[in-house]
Design a protein around this motif. Structure first.
Motif, PDB file in Angstrom:
ATOM      1  N   PHE A   1       0.834  -1.199   0.000  1.00 25.65           N
ATOM      2  CA  PHE A   1       0.000   0.000   0.000  1.00 25.65           C
ATOM      3  C   PHE A   1       0.875   1.256   0.000  1.00 25.65           C
ATOM      4  N   GLU A   2       1.896   1.294   0.851  1.00 21.99           N
ATOM      5  CA  GLU A   2       2.769   2.463   0.937  1.00 21.99           C
ATOM      6  C   GLU A   2       3.560   2.675  -0.344  1.00 21.99           C
ATOM      7  N   VAL A   3       4.027   1.590  -0.956  1.00 19.62           N
ATOM      8  CA  VAL A   3       4.782   1.695  -2.208  1.00 19.62           C
ATOM      9  C   VAL A   3       3.897   2.255  -3.313  1.00 19.62           C
ATOM     10  N   LEU A   4       2.688   1.720  -3.447  1.00 21.14           N
ATOM     11  CA  LEU A   4       1.774   2.215  -4.478  1.00 21.14           C
ATOM     12  C   LEU A   4       1.394   3.672  -4.244  1.00 21.14           C
ATOM     13  N   GLN A   5       1.232   4.052  -2.985  1.00 24.18           N
ATOM     14  CA  GLN A   5       0.876   5.437  -2.672  1.00 24.18           C
ATOM     15  C   GLN A   5       2.040   6.381  -2.982  1.00 24.18           C
ATOM     16  N   GLN A   6       3.265   5.964  -2.686  1.00 25.02           N
ATOM     17  CA  GLN A   6       4.432   6.806  -2.962  1.00 25.02           C
ATOM     18  C   GLN A   6       4.678   6.944  -4.461  1.00 25.02           C
ATOM     19  N   ARG A   7       4.408   5.914  -5.222  1.00 26.65           N
ATOM     20  CA  ARG A   7       4.619   5.966  -6.673  1.00 26.65           C
ATOM     21  C   ARG A   7       3.528   6.742  -7.389  1.00 26.65           C
ATOM     22  N   GLY A   8       2.445   7.068  -6.695  1.00 25.82           N
ATOM     23  CA  GLY A   8       1.381   7.852  -7.304  1.00 25.82           C
ATOM     24  C   GLY A   8       0.286   7.036  -7.945  1.00 25.82           C
ATOM     25  N   HIS A   9       0.302   5.722  -7.744  1.00 23.73           N
ATOM     26  CA  HIS A   9      -0.749   4.880  -8.314  1.00 23.73           C
ATOM     27  C   HIS A   9      -2.059   5.009  -7.539  1.00 23.73           C
ATOM     28  N   LEU A  10      -1.963   5.351  -6.263  1.00 23.82           N
ATOM     29  CA  LEU A  10      -3.154   5.585  -5.456  1.00 23.82           C
ATOM     30  C   LEU A  10      -3.273   7.081  -5.223  1.00 23.82           C
ATOM     31  N   LYS A  11      -4.328   7.658  -5.750  1.00 25.57           N
ATOM     32  CA  LYS A  11      -4.508   9.109  -5.667  1.00 25.57           C
ATOM     33  C   LYS A  11      -5.700   9.438  -4.771  1.00 25.57           C
ATOM     34  N   PRO A  12      -5.749  10.691  -4.263  1.00 26.86           N
ATOM     35  CA  PRO A  12      -6.903  11.083  -3.450  1.00 26.86           C
ATOM     36  C   PRO A  12      -8.205  10.933  -4.235  1.00 26.86           C
ATOM     37  N   GLY A  13      -9.227  10.450  -3.553  1.00 30.53           N
ATOM     38  CA  GLY A  13     -10.524  10.213  -4.173  1.00 30.53           C
ATOM     39  C   GLY A  13     -10.733   8.760  -4.587  1.00 30.53           C
ATOM     40  N   MET A  14      -9.679   7.976  -4.590  1.00 31.61           N
ATOM     41  CA  MET A  14      -9.783   6.567  -4.960  1.00 31.61           C
ATOM     42  C   MET A  14     -10.166   5.734  -3.743  1.00 31.61           C
ATOM     43  N   LYS A  15     -10.682   4.553  -4.018  1.00 30.35           N
ATOM     44  CA  LYS A  15     -10.990   3.581  -2.965  1.00 30.35           C
ATOM     45  C   LYS A  15     -10.169   2.326  -3.224  1.00 30.35           C
ATOM     46  N   CYS A  16      -9.695   1.712  -2.175  1.00 29.70           N
ATOM     47  CA  CYS A  16      -8.955   0.467  -2.336  1.00 29.70           C
ATOM     48  C   CYS A  16      -9.180  -0.403  -1.098  1.00 29.70           C
TER      49      CYS A  16
ATOM     50  N   PRO B   1      -5.219 -10.161   9.907  1.00 33.85           N
ATOM     51  CA  PRO B   1      -6.306 -10.953   9.313  1.00 33.85           C
ATOM     52  C   PRO B   1      -7.476 -10.086   8.842  1.00 33.85           C
ATOM     53  N   SER B   2      -7.469  -8.798   9.167  1.00 34.65           N
ATOM     54  CA  SER B   2      -8.602  -7.933   8.827  1.00 34.65           C
ATOM     55  C   SER B   2      -8.417  -7.319   7.442  1.00 34.65           C
ATOM     56  N   ILE B   3      -9.515  -7.255   6.710  1.00 33.99           N
ATOM     57  CA  ILE B   3      -9.532  -6.615   5.397  1.00 33.99           C
ATOM     58  C   ILE B   3     -10.577  -5.507   5.461  1.00 33.99           C
ATOM     59  N   PHE B   4     -10.204  -4.321   5.028  1.00 38.72           N
ATOM     60  CA  PHE B   4     -11.144  -3.207   5.074  1.00 38.72           C
ATOM     61  C   PHE B   4     -10.921  -2.292   3.886  1.00 38.72           C
ATOM     62  N   GLN B   5     -11.957  -1.508   3.575  1.00 37.75           N
ATOM     63  CA  GLN B   5     -11.903  -0.583   2.458  1.00 37.75           C
ATOM     64  C   GLN B   5     -11.397   0.768   2.951  1.00 37.75           C
ATOM     65  N   VAL B   6     -10.544   1.398   2.161  1.00 35.07           N
ATOM     66  CA  VAL B   6      -9.945   2.681   2.521  1.00 35.07           C
ATOM     67  C   VAL B   6     -10.354   3.710   1.478  1.00 35.07           C
ATOM     68  N   ASN B   7     -10.853   4.845   1.928  1.00 28.59           N
ATOM     69  CA  ASN B   7     -11.120   5.983   1.052  1.00 28.59           C
ATOM     70  C   ASN B   7      -9.947   6.953   1.191  1.00 28.59           C
ATOM     71  N   LEU B   8      -9.254   7.193   0.093  1.00 26.14           N
ATOM     72  CA  LEU B   8      -8.086   8.072   0.132  1.00 26.14           C
ATOM     73  C   LEU B   8      -8.537   9.514  -0.053  1.00 26.14           C
ATOM     74  N   ARG B   9      -7.990  10.382   0.766  1.00 27.98           N
ATOM     75  CA  ARG B   9      -8.278  11.804   0.623  1.00 27.98           C
ATOM     76  C   ARG B   9      -7.086  12.593   1.129  1.00 27.98           C
ATOM     77  N   ARG B  10      -7.012  13.814   0.722  1.00 30.89           N
ATOM     78  CA  ARG B  10      -5.919  14.690   1.104  1.00 30.89           C
ATOM     79  C   ARG B  10      -6.484  15.827   1.941  1.00 30.89           C
ATOM     80  N   GLU B  11      -5.836  16.092   3.057  1.00 34.98           N
ATOM     81  CA  GLU B  11      -6.283  17.163   3.939  1.00 34.98           C
ATOM     82  C   GLU B  11      -5.131  18.120   4.196  1.00 34.98           C
TER      83      GLU B  11
END
Length: 104
Positions: A6-21, A27-37
């Protein structure tokens, strides 16, 4: 995504604000809403005001020194006032040099 992935993809710019992943932590899996504040709390703090005030005073003192030593009339009056008082002239030069050193 795992934490490292997750951190590598975010640093490379593949995950941008407004995206969901989907993210996995342990063992937990959850959905993350990316945003910039943007936080501006530090910009309007008392410490920031103190730094700005100090910078203003430093620039104001530098402008006053430049004014006194760049205008012929001011230099002439200063020379007339210092005539016969070498101690005051030395003290004035000392204050100017101290102000410049403190400004730097």
């Amino acid at each position: 995504f795992e934490s490292e992935e997750f951190e590598v993809l975010q640093q490379r710019g593949h995950l941008k604000p407004g995206m969901k992943c989907w993210r996995q932590r342990g063992p937990s899996i959850f959905q993350v809403n990316l945003r910039r504040e943007y936080t501006v709390g530090g910009v309007f703090s008392i410490a920031a005001f103190g730094h700005a005030w100090e910078m203003f005073l430093s620039i104001f003192c530098a402008c006053c020194i430049i004014f006194v030593f760049s205008h012929a009339k001011a230099r002439k009056e200063l020379g007339k006032d210092m005539k016969g008082h070498p101690g005051n002239a030395i003290f004035l030069v000392f204050l100017v040099v101290a102000t410049i050193i403190m400004y730097i």
